[in-house]
Design a protein around this motif. Structure first.
Motif, PDB file in Angstrom:
ATOM      1  N   UNK A   1       0.837  -1.205   0.000  1.00 16.29           N
ATOM      2  CA  UNK A   1       0.000   0.000   0.000  1.00 16.29           C
ATOM      3  C   UNK A   1       0.875   1.260   0.000  1.00 16.29           C
ATOM      4  N   UNK A   2       1.996   1.194   0.706  1.00 17.97           N
ATOM      5  CA  UNK A   2       2.938   2.324   0.696  1.00 17.97           C
ATOM      6  C   UNK A   2       3.508   2.502  -0.710  1.00 17.97           C
ATOM      7  N   UNK A   3       3.871   1.386  -1.352  1.00 12.38           N
ATOM      8  CA  UNK A   3       4.420   1.481  -2.708  1.00 12.38           C
ATOM      9  C   UNK A   3       3.371   2.026  -3.681  1.00 12.38           C
ATOM     10  N   UNK A   4       2.121   1.608  -3.542  1.00 12.73           N
ATOM     11  CA  UNK A   4       1.062   2.121  -4.417  1.00 12.73           C
ATOM     12  C   UNK A   4       0.926   3.636  -4.246  1.00 12.73           C
TER      13      UNK A   4
ATOM     14  N   UNK B   1      -3.025  -1.649  -6.735  1.00 12.22           N
ATOM     15  CA  UNK B   1      -1.833  -0.882  -7.105  1.00 12.22           C
ATOM     16  C   UNK B   1      -2.227   0.395  -7.843  1.00 12.22           C
ATOM     17  N   UNK B   2      -3.293   0.341  -8.608  1.00 14.13           N
ATOM     18  CA  UNK B   2      -3.748   1.505  -9.374  1.00 14.13           C
ATOM     19  C   UNK B   2      -4.723   2.386  -8.609  1.00 14.13           C
ATOM     20  N   UNK B   3      -5.210   1.930  -7.460  1.00 18.20           N
ATOM     21  CA  UNK B   3      -6.247   2.665  -6.722  1.00 18.20           C
ATOM     22  C   UNK B   3      -5.847   4.087  -6.329  1.00 18.20           C
ATOM     23  N   UNK B   4      -4.571   4.336  -6.084  1.00 18.09           N
ATOM     24  CA  UNK B   4      -4.147   5.677  -5.657  1.00 18.09           C
ATOM     25  C   UNK B   4      -4.040   6.662  -6.814  1.00 18.09           C
ATOM     26  N   UNK B   5      -4.146   6.175  -8.033  1.00 12.01           N
ATOM     27  CA  UNK B   5      -4.045   7.032  -9.218  1.00 12.01           C
ATOM     28  C   UNK B   5      -5.423   7.542  -9.621  1.00 12.01           C
ATOM     29  N   UNK B   6      -5.441   8.677 -10.269  1.00 13.04           N
ATOM     30  CA  UNK B   6      -6.703   9.198 -10.799  1.00 13.04           C
ATOM     31  C   UNK B   6      -6.820   8.698 -12.239  1.00 13.04           C
ATOM     32  N   UNK B   7      -7.708   7.723 -12.420  1.00  8.82           N
ATOM     33  CA  UNK B   7      -7.915   7.102 -13.723  1.00  8.82           C
ATOM     34  C   UNK B   7      -9.424   7.041 -13.964  1.00  8.82           C
ATOM     35  N   UNK B   8      -9.902   7.582 -15.080  1.00  7.55           N
ATOM     36  CA  UNK B   8     -11.347   7.577 -15.323  1.00  7.55           C
ATOM     37  C   UNK B   8     -11.961   6.176 -15.387  1.00  7.55           C
TER      38      UNK B   8
END
Length: 166
Positions: free
Chosen positions: A50-53, A79-86
């Motif tokens: 989670x830290x790496x994500x 892994x992608x949850x912390x990114x803003x992706x539509x």
């Protein structure tokens, strides 16, 4: 006459842009998974994962993604949850991923979360050269940026977060 010149100018501009489009593809392996239950085939990320994500989100904070691709496992999605992706779309294998991108996302910026045994295959499927011989089960800190045009890809390798190779 002016309309005709304008029409041809716009047509030329549009066709030149369409043929010269590069697709930006970021490829990353999922972050560290929880290994406390060896029987669990679909574990969550560990605390370290989670830290790496979160570190991935910091590394990519200036990149605006149009879409993300993930295998159907919790660890790749997380892994992608912390990114803003539509939108995040599941994929099954590198070939179906590349086919989908070429059909629907040419000229876009995408991110792909894969696994240690698929990341380098994905790079090759996009037409890139393997930037390293292999990824091990302990390699979580690499990220690859591909600039894809037609069936060729230029590949840049980088690292993010806490280095796994101290």
């Amino acid at each position: 006459m002016k309309r005709l010149i304008l029409f041809f100018s716009l047509s030329f501009l549009i066709s030149t842009t369409a043929f010269a489009q590069n697709t930006e593809v970021w490829v990353v392996r999922h972050a560290e998974k929880d290994k406390t239950n060896p029987e669990d085939k679909d574990p969550n990320l560990s605390d370290e994962g989670r830290i790496r994500a979160a570190d991935l989100a910091i590394y990519l904070k200036k990149v605006k993604f149009d879409v993300g691709f993930s295998t159907p496992y919790k660890r790749t999605h997380q892994t992608l949850d912390s990114l803003i992706i539509p939108k995040v779309i599941n994929y099954k294998d590198p070939k179906s991923l590349v086919d989908s991108v070429k059909k629907n996302y040419v000229g876009k910026t995408i991110i792909v979360a894969g696994h240690s045994n698929t990341v380098l295959e994905i790079i090759e499927a996009f037409g890139g050269k393997r930037p390293m011989e292999m990824l091990t089960d302990d390699d979580y800190d690499y990220i690859f940026r591909l600039t894809v045009k037609d069936d060729k890809a230029k590949v840049k390798k980088d690292q993010f977060g806490r280095p796994h190779h101290l």
